[in-house]
Design a protein around this motif. Sequence first.
Motif, PDB file in Angstrom:
ATOM      1  N   PHE A 311       0.836  -1.205   0.000  1.00 18.94           N
ATOM      2  CA  PHE A 311       0.000   0.000   0.000  1.00 18.94           C
ATOM      3  C   PHE A 311       0.876   1.263   0.000  1.00 18.94           C
ATOM      4  N   ILE A 312       1.960   1.266   0.783  1.00 18.29           N
ATOM      5  CA  ILE A 312       2.877   2.410   0.786  1.00 18.29           C
ATOM      6  C   ILE A 312       3.583   2.527  -0.559  1.00 18.29           C
ATOM      7  N   ALA A 313       3.988   1.382  -1.123  1.00 14.62           N
ATOM      8  CA  ALA A 313       4.740   1.389  -2.385  1.00 14.62           C
ATOM      9  C   ALA A 313       3.891   1.916  -3.537  1.00 14.62           C
ATOM     10  N   ILE A 314       2.633   1.495  -3.646  1.00 14.32           N
ATOM     11  CA  ILE A 314       1.802   1.934  -4.765  1.00 14.32           C
ATOM     12  C   ILE A 314       1.454   3.420  -4.608  1.00 14.32           C
ATOM     13  N   PHE A 315       1.298   3.873  -3.377  1.00 16.66           N
ATOM     14  CA  PHE A 315       1.021   5.293  -3.153  1.00 16.66           C
ATOM     15  C   PHE A 315       2.222   6.150  -3.561  1.00 16.66           C
ATOM     16  N   LEU A 316       3.427   5.768  -3.110  1.00 12.53           N
ATOM     17  CA  LEU A 316       4.631   6.522  -3.457  1.00 12.53           C
ATOM     18  C   LEU A 316       4.968   6.387  -4.936  1.00 12.53           C
ATOM     19  N   PHE A 317       4.677   5.210  -5.515  1.00 12.38           N
ATOM     20  CA  PHE A 317       4.943   5.017  -6.942  1.00 12.38           C
ATOM     21  C   PHE A 317       4.107   5.976  -7.784  1.00 12.38           C
ATOM     22  N   ASP A 318       2.851   6.166  -7.434  1.00 13.45           N
ATOM     23  CA  ASP A 318       1.996   7.053  -8.227  1.00 13.45           C
ATOM     24  C   ASP A 318       2.310   8.515  -7.978  1.00 13.45           C
ATOM     25  N   ILE A 319       2.800   8.853  -6.784  1.00 14.34           N
ATOM     26  CA  ILE A 319       3.231  10.227  -6.543  1.00 14.34           C
ATOM     27  C   ILE A 319       4.436  10.565  -7.412  1.00 14.34           C
ATOM     28  N   GLY A 320       5.393   9.630  -7.504  1.00 11.04           N
ATOM     29  CA  GLY A 320       6.616   9.913  -8.238  1.00 11.04           C
ATOM     30  C   GLY A 320       6.626   9.457  -9.678  1.00 11.04           C
ATOM     31  N   GLY A 321       5.901   8.380 -10.001  1.00 11.71           N
ATOM     32  CA  GLY A 321       5.989   7.791 -11.337  1.00 11.71           C
ATOM     33  C   GLY A 321       5.030   8.365 -12.355  1.00 11.71           C
ATOM     34  N   PHE A 322       3.930   8.970 -11.905  1.00 12.80           N
ATOM     35  CA  PHE A 322       2.955   9.497 -12.852  1.00 12.80           C
ATOM     36  C   PHE A 322       3.340  10.846 -13.465  1.00 12.80           C
ATOM     37  N   PRO A 323       4.010  11.758 -12.738  1.00 11.37           N
ATOM     38  CA  PRO A 323       4.300  13.080 -13.316  1.00 11.37           C
ATOM     39  C   PRO A 323       5.033  13.086 -14.655  1.00 11.37           C
ATOM     40  N   PRO A 324       5.984  12.163 -14.953  1.00  9.70           N
ATOM     41  CA  PRO A 324       6.652  12.246 -16.254  1.00  9.70           C
ATOM     42  C   PRO A 324       5.709  12.218 -17.451  1.00  9.70           C
ATOM     43  N   SER A 325       4.644  11.404 -17.377  1.00 14.10           N
ATOM     44  CA  SER A 325       3.718  11.331 -18.505  1.00 14.10           C
ATOM     45  C   SER A 325       2.954  12.635 -18.695  1.00 14.10           C
ATOM     46  N   LEU A 326       2.880  13.443 -17.655  1.00 16.42           N
ATOM     47  CA  LEU A 326       2.182  14.723 -17.743  1.00 16.42           C
ATOM     48  C   LEU A 326       3.135  15.878 -18.057  1.00 16.42           C
ATOM     49  N   LEU A 327       4.363  15.805 -17.522  1.00 14.57           N
ATOM     50  CA  LEU A 327       5.246  16.961 -17.550  1.00 14.57           C
ATOM     51  C   LEU A 327       6.434  16.823 -18.499  1.00 14.57           C
ATOM     52  N   MET A 328       6.602  15.690 -19.161  1.00 16.05           N
ATOM     53  CA  MET A 328       7.814  15.469 -19.943  1.00 16.05           C
ATOM     54  C   MET A 328       7.951  16.465 -21.095  1.00 16.05           C
ATOM     55  N   GLU A 329       6.840  16.863 -21.688  1.00 10.82           N
ATOM     56  CA  GLU A 329       6.916  17.847 -22.771  1.00 10.82           C
ATOM     57  C   GLU A 329       7.425  19.191 -22.247  1.00 10.82           C
ATOM     58  N   ASP A 330       6.972  19.572 -21.059  1.00 11.38           N
ATOM     59  CA  ASP A 330       7.443  20.832 -20.480  1.00 11.38           C
ATOM     60  C   ASP A 330       8.881  20.699 -20.009  1.00 11.38           C
ATOM     61  N   VAL A 331       9.297  19.505 -19.604  1.00  9.78           N
ATOM     62  CA  VAL A 331      10.705  19.278 -19.244  1.00  9.78           C
ATOM     63  C   VAL A 331      11.596  19.508 -20.453  1.00  9.78           C
ATOM     64  N   ALA A 332      11.168  19.001 -21.620  1.00  8.21           N
ATOM     65  CA  ALA A 332      11.952  19.213 -22.845  1.00  8.21           C
ATOM     66  C   ALA A 332      12.043  20.701 -23.174  1.00  8.21           C
ATOM     67  N   ARG A 333      10.951  21.429 -23.008  1.00 13.37           N
ATOM     68  CA  ARG A 333      10.982  22.864 -23.294  1.00 13.37           C
ATOM     69  C   ARG A 333      11.859  23.595 -22.289  1.00 13.37           C
ATOM     70  N   SER A 334      11.833  23.162 -21.017  1.00 14.47           N
ATOM     71  CA  SER A 334      12.680  23.793 -20.007  1.00 14.47           C
ATOM     72  C   SER A 334      14.155  23.490 -20.234  1.00 14.47           C
ATOM     73  N   SER A 335      14.457  22.353 -20.896  1.00  6.90           N
ATOM     74  CA  SER A 335      15.843  21.993 -21.211  1.00  6.90           C
ATOM     75  C   SER A 335      16.309  22.590 -22.528  1.00  6.90           C
ATOM     76  N   ASN A 336      15.528  23.529 -23.082  1.00 10.16           N
ATOM     77  CA  ASN A 336      15.872  24.234 -24.323  1.00 10.16           C
ATOM     78  C   ASN A 336      15.993  23.288 -25.526  1.00 10.16           C
ATOM     79  N   VAL A 337      15.168  22.232 -25.536  1.00 11.85           N
ATOM     80  CA  VAL A 337      15.113  21.346 -26.698  1.00 11.85           C
ATOM     81  C   VAL A 337      14.199  21.994 -27.733  1.00 11.85           C
ATOM     82  N   LYS A 338      14.697  22.191 -28.929  1.00 10.31           N
ATOM     83  CA  LYS A 338      13.936  22.871 -29.970  1.00 10.31           C
ATOM     84  C   LYS A 338      12.853  21.952 -30.528  1.00 10.31           C
TER      85      LYS A 338
END
Length: 510
Positions: A311-338
Motif C-alpha cells: 500500500f505504501i509502495a503503490i502510493f509513493l509510486f503514483d506520486i513519483g511515477g505518474f508526473p513524467p507522462s504529464l510533464l515530460m513535454e514541459d521538461v523538454a521545453r525547459s531543457s531548451n530542446v527545440k
Amino acid sequence: MEFKKSPDGGWGWVIVLVSFFTQFLCYGSPLAVGVLYIEWLDTFGEGKGKTAWVGSLASGVGLLASPVCSLCVSSFGARPVTIFSGFMVAGGLMLSSFAPNLYFLFFSYGIVVGLGCGLLYTATVTITCQYFDSHRGLALGLISTGSSVGLFIYAALQRLLIEFYGLDGCLLIVGALALNILACGSLMRPLESSNCPLPEKTALESIPDQYSIYSEKEKDLEENTNILGKSYSAEETCKSILASGGRKQESLLHKNPTTMAHAKEAETYKKKVAEQTYFCKQLAKRKWQLYKNYCGETVALFKNKVFSALFIAIFLFDIGGFPPSLLMEDVARSSNVKEEELIMPLISIIGIMTAVGKLLLGILADFKWINTLYLYVATLIIMGLALCAIPFAKSYVTLAILSGILGFLTGNWSIFPYVTTKTVGIEKLAHAYGILMFFAGLGNSLGPPIVGWFYDWAQTYDTAFYFSGFCVLLGGFILLLAALPSWDTCNKLLPKPAPTTFLYKVSSNV
C-alpha cells in the motif's frame, strides 16, 4: 435474466474489440494531457503546480471513485454505464473548450472526464470477465493496451490539432471522437439468457434472510402483531359503537359474515405488516454485520506486513511515477530542446513503451521460476533511478531514452494484480485491490501538483524529479524489506517465552 456460462470466445471477441476502442477513446486525451498542459500554461498564466491539477484529477478521480463505479456497473449493467459515460467523457471534453479559467477545467476536464473514464474502465473490465474464463488473462491484457495505444496516438494527434485549429478546436474535435464510445457501448450485449426467469432472490440473499426471520419469528412477530392490534382494535371499536349503538364487536362478527371476513382480512394484514417490519429489522442487522465484517477484514489486511508495504509502495509510486507522462513535454521545453528536434513526442514514446512493458512483464510473470513480487520491486527501483537521471538529460535523445525506460517500467500495472494475489490470496483479491486502487488514485492526484510546486519554488525540475525518484525508490525498498523471507526466518528462530504457570496454579488452588 439468468447468466450463462462464460463462452470464452464467440461474441466475447467482439466485446474485447469494442472494449479496446473504448479505452482507446476515453483514455487517449487524459493520458496525453501533457500536450494540453503546455497550452494551458500559456493560456491562463497560472503556476505549474496549479495547472497540473487538471491532468492529475482526470487520472485520479476515476480510481478514487472506484467503489462507486463498481456499484453503478453492478446495479445497471455494463452497456448502460458505457453509453452514459460516453456522454460524460465527450461532454466534458467539449465543455473544456469553453473554459474561461483554470477552475472551470478542474470540473469539466478533471472531474467530469475523470469520472467518466473510471466508469468506462470498470464497465469494460467487468463485461470482459463475464465473457471469458480460461482466456481471461489474454482478454484483459488486450483491452488494457487500448489506453497505451491511445496515449501514443493522441499525443501526436492533439499537437497536430492544436497547430491547425487551436486549443479550443482540438478539444471540440477530441470530444466529438469520444462520441464513438456510444457505438462501442451499444455492442456490449449482456451475457444472459431470456429463457429462464431470474428468481426473486439469489441463494446467497434468500437463505440467510429466511433463516434469520423464521428462526426467531415467533416472539417478535407476536410483539409486532400486538402493537398493531392495539391501534386497529381501538379504531374498530369506535366504528362499531357508531354503527350499532354500542353493541359488542363479537356479536357482529358472529352474526354478519361480511364483518367476519373483514376481520380476517385485517388480521392477515396485521401479520403481513408485522412480518415485513421484522424483515426490515433483520435486513438492517445483516447489513450492519456485513459492514462490521468488512472493517474486520480491512484491519486484518493491514496486519499483513507485505500488504501494508505494498500500500505504501503503490502510493509513493503514483506520486513519483505518474508526473513524467504529464510533464515530460514541459521538461523538454525547459531543457531548451527545440521543437524541430522532437522527431516524436516524448509522451508518445512513453505510451508505446507502456504497451510493450505491459505485454512483456505480463509474459515474464507467467514463468513459474520468476517471483512476481521481486519483479515488481525491481521495476520500482529501476524507475526511481531513471527519475533521478532526468535532471542530467539535456538533449532530445537522452530524454527519449529515459521516456522509453519510464514507459516500459510503468507497464508494471499489468503484474500488479498478480502481486496483490500473491500477497493476500485470491479470496481477498477484490477487497485488497479496491483499497490499493483508491490510494493509487490519491497518488495520481497529488503527484503532478507536488512536482509543479517544486518547480514554482526552485524554478527548475531538478529538485522535483529528485523528489519523485526518492519516493519511488523508498516505496521499492520498503516493499523489498517487507518481502524478504529472512524476516520470517528470524521470527521462527526467536526463542518463545516460557509460559507463566503462576496464574494457573492460583486458579487451581482456588
